[in-house]
Design a protein around this motif. Structure first.
Motif, mmCIF file in Angstrom:
data_model
loop_
_atom_site.group_PDB
_atom_site.id
_atom_site.type_symbol
_atom_site.label_atom_id
_atom_site.label_comp_id
_atom_site.label_asym_id
_atom_site.label_seq_id
_atom_site.Cartn_x
_atom_site.Cartn_y
_atom_site.Cartn_z
ATOM 1 N N ILE A 3 0.814 -1.208 0.000
ATOM 2 C CA ILE A 3 0.000 0.000 0.000
ATOM 3 C C ILE A 3 0.856 1.270 0.000
ATOM 4 O O ILE A 3 0.524 2.244 -0.666
ATOM 5 C CB ILE A 3 -1.024 -0.012 1.158
ATOM 6 N N GLY A 4 1.962 1.256 0.714
ATOM 7 C CA GLY A 4 2.846 2.422 0.724
ATOM 8 C C GLY A 4 3.454 2.693 -0.641
ATOM 9 O O GLY A 4 3.608 3.846 -1.050
ATOM 10 N N GLU A 5 3.799 1.618 -1.340
ATOM 11 C CA GLU A 5 4.350 1.765 -2.689
ATOM 12 C C GLU A 5 3.287 2.310 -3.644
ATOM 13 O O GLU A 5 3.571 3.162 -4.486
ATOM 14 C CB GLU A 5 4.854 0.412 -3.196
ATOM 15 N N LEU A 6 2.063 1.815 -3.495
ATOM 16 C CA LEU A 6 0.970 2.301 -4.332
ATOM 17 C C LEU A 6 0.680 3.767 -4.047
ATOM 18 O O LEU A 6 0.467 4.556 -4.970
ATOM 19 C CB LEU A 6 -0.285 1.449 -4.112
ATOM 20 N N ALA A 7 0.713 4.136 -2.788
ATOM 21 C CA ALA A 7 0.499 5.532 -2.411
ATOM 22 C C ALA A 7 1.558 6.426 -3.047
ATOM 23 O O ALA A 7 1.241 7.471 -3.631
ATOM 24 C CB ALA A 7 0.505 5.676 -0.893
ATOM 25 N N ALA A 8 2.803 6.001 -2.959
ATOM 26 C CA ALA A 8 3.896 6.793 -3.535
ATOM 27 C C ALA A 8 3.793 6.872 -5.053
ATOM 28 O O ALA A 8 4.019 7.922 -5.653
ATOM 29 C CB ALA A 8 5.241 6.192 -3.130
ATOM 30 N N ALA A 9 3.416 5.773 -5.678
ATOM 31 C CA ALA A 9 3.334 5.730 -7.144
ATOM 32 C C ALA A 9 2.205 6.589 -7.694
ATOM 33 O O ALA A 9 2.279 7.057 -8.827
ATOM 34 C CB ALA A 9 3.163 4.283 -7.615
ATOM 35 N N THR A 10 1.156 6.796 -6.892
ATOM 36 C CA THR A 10 -0.019 7.518 -7.397
ATOM 37 C C THR A 10 -0.228 8.881 -6.758
ATOM 38 O O THR A 10 -1.101 9.630 -7.181
ATOM 39 C CB THR A 10 -1.295 6.679 -7.155
ATOM 40 N N GLY A 11 0.567 9.199 -5.738
ATOM 41 C CA GLY A 11 0.373 10.466 -5.046
ATOM 42 C C GLY A 11 -0.923 10.487 -4.238
ATOM 43 O O GLY A 11 -1.495 11.537 -3.980
ATOM 44 N N THR A 12 -1.362 9.313 -3.839
ATOM 45 C CA THR A 12 -2.600 9.162 -3.078
ATOM 46 C C THR A 12 -2.241 8.687 -1.682
ATOM 47 O O THR A 12 -1.360 7.844 -1.515
ATOM 48 C CB THR A 12 -3.511 8.113 -3.761
ATOM 49 N N SER A 13 -2.913 9.210 -0.675
ATOM 50 C CA SER A 13 -2.587 8.814 0.692
ATOM 51 C C SER A 13 -3.001 7.368 0.953
ATOM 52 O O SER A 13 -3.923 6.841 0.329
ATOM 53 C CB SER A 13 -3.286 9.739 1.696
ATOM 54 N N VAL A 14 -2.312 6.762 1.882
ATOM 55 C CA VAL A 14 -2.630 5.394 2.299
ATOM 56 C C VAL A 14 -4.065 5.347 2.822
ATOM 57 O O VAL A 14 -4.821 4.421 2.524
ATOM 58 C CB VAL A 14 -1.625 4.904 3.368
ATOM 59 N N ARG A 15 -4.428 6.354 3.573
ATOM 60 C CA ARG A 15 -5.793 6.423 4.126
ATOM 61 C C ARG A 15 -6.832 6.418 3.012
ATOM 62 O O ARG A 15 -7.848 5.733 3.100
ATOM 63 C CB ARG A 15 -5.926 7.675 4.987
ATOM 64 N N LEU A 16 -6.590 7.180 1.955
ATOM 65 C CA LEU A 16 -7.525 7.238 0.836
ATOM 66 C C LEU A 16 -7.576 5.909 0.090
ATOM 67 O O LEU A 16 -8.654 5.464 -0.325
ATOM 68 C CB LEU A 16 -7.137 8.373 -0.112
ATOM 69 N N LEU A 17 -6.445 5.250 -0.052
ATOM 70 C CA LEU A 17 -6.435 3.936 -0.694
ATOM 71 C C LEU A 17 -7.261 2.927 0.106
ATOM 72 O O LEU A 17 -8.003 2.124 -0.467
ATOM 73 C CB LEU A 17 -5.001 3.432 -0.869
ATOM 74 N N ARG A 18 -7.148 2.994 1.424
ATOM 75 C CA ARG A 18 -7.967 2.119 2.261
ATOM 76 C C ARG A 18 -9.452 2.432 2.073
ATOM 77 O O ARG A 18 -10.284 1.522 2.045
ATOM 78 C CB ARG A 18 -7.573 2.274 3.724
ATOM 79 N N TYR A 19 -9.766 3.715 1.967
ATOM 80 C CA TYR A 19 -11.151 4.127 1.742
ATOM 81 C C TYR A 19 -11.670 3.577 0.413
ATOM 82 O O TYR A 19 -12.791 3.067 0.358
ATOM 83 C CB TYR A 19 -11.260 5.657 1.767
ATOM 84 N N TYR A 20 -10.873 3.675 -0.630
ATOM 85 C CA TYR A 20 -11.276 3.117 -1.926
ATOM 86 C C TYR A 20 -11.594 1.632 -1.789
ATOM 87 O O TYR A 20 -12.564 1.142 -2.358
ATOM 88 C CB TYR A 20 -10.175 3.298 -2.976
ATOM 89 N N GLU A 21 -10.774 0.945 -1.028
ATOM 90 C CA GLU A 21 -11.008 -0.479 -0.843
ATOM 91 C C GLU A 21 -12.293 -0.720 -0.040
ATOM 92 O O GLU A 21 -13.095 -1.596 -0.378
ATOM 93 C CB GLU A 21 -9.805 -1.116 -0.148
ATOM 94 N N GLU A 22 -12.522 0.064 1.001
ATOM 95 C CA GLU A 22 -13.745 -0.059 1.798
ATOM 96 C C GLU A 22 -14.992 0.179 0.951
ATOM 97 O O GLU A 22 -16.028 -0.432 1.174
ATOM 98 C CB GLU A 22 -13.730 0.946 2.955
ATOM 99 N N GLN A 23 -14.876 1.075 -0.015
ATOM 100 C CA GLN A 23 -16.003 1.413 -0.880
ATOM 101 C C GLN A 23 -16.188 0.424 -2.025
ATOM 102 O O GLN A 23 -17.092 0.570 -2.836
ATOM 103 C CB GLN A 23 -15.825 2.830 -1.439
ATOM 104 N N GLY A 24 -15.318 -0.562 -2.112
ATOM 105 C CA GLY A 24 -15.428 -1.571 -3.158
ATOM 106 C C GLY A 24 -14.884 -1.120 -4.499
ATOM 107 O O GLY A 24 -15.208 -1.694 -5.535
ATOM 108 N N LEU A 25 -14.036 -0.093 -4.485
ATOM 109 C CA LEU A 25 -13.460 0.420 -5.725
ATOM 110 C C LEU A 25 -12.174 -0.308 -6.089
ATOM 111 O O LEU A 25 -11.753 -0.267 -7.242
ATOM 112 C CB LEU A 25 -13.182 1.923 -5.591
ATOM 113 N N MET A 26 -11.542 -0.929 -5.110
ATOM 114 C CA MET A 26 -10.290 -1.650 -5.319
ATOM 115 C C MET A 26 -10.314 -2.918 -4.485
ATOM 116 O O MET A 26 -11.061 -2.993 -3.508
ATOM 117 C CB MET A 26 -9.093 -0.803 -4.874
ATOM 118 N N VAL A 27 -9.480 -3.841 -4.864
ATOM 119 C CA VAL A 27 -9.316 -5.058 -4.070
ATOM 120 C C VAL A 27 -7.827 -5.285 -3.834
ATOM 121 O O VAL A 27 -6.990 -4.848 -4.618
ATOM 122 C CB VAL A 27 -9.932 -6.297 -4.763
#
Length: 117
Positions: A3-27
């Motif tokens: 998740i940290g690598e994904l956050a760095a690669a996309t400029g998106t916070s780890v918290r937001l990535l977790r939110y996307y997953e909670e919302q069913g936007l990512m797995v």
């Protein structure tokens, strides 16, 4: 990728990535350590999600659209009606805000005229 690598690669916070997953936007899958692991195409998926969010679409609509989002970020024609309906909703809100603005501007003008009298 973690998740940290994904956050760095996309400029998106780890918290937001977790939110996307909670919302069913990512797995993600889980490593034995419990850490999230994302597929190699996850950065492109995040960018598609962010583009749809930037277009004003709520996550519930994005979740329904994602299976129809093409690699270039456009949405398959089968979901065109959904996008058009959202655009109509935005147009309606813009119209309502314009009317509200006109009313407020009139109230300000009347108040200023009364204050000068």
């Amino acid at each position: 990728m973690k998740i940290g690598e994904l956050a760095a690669a996309t400029g998106t916070s780890v918290r937001l990535l977790r939110y996307y997953e909670e919302q069913g936007l990512m797995v993600s899958s889980r490593l034995e350590s419990g850490h999230r692991r994302y597929a190699d195409d996850a950065p492109a998926a995040v960018l598609r999600i962010r583009a749809l969010l930037d277009a004003g679409l709520p996550t519930r609509v994005i979740r329904d659209l994602l299976p129809c989002v093409l690699r270039d970020g456009t949405v398959a024609a089968c979901r065109l009606e959904t996008l058009q309906a959202h655009l109509r909703g935005l147009d309606d809100r813009i119209s309502a805000l314009s009317e509200t603005r006109t009313s407020l501007a009139g109230l300000i003008s009347a108040t200023e005229a009364h204050a000068l009298a």
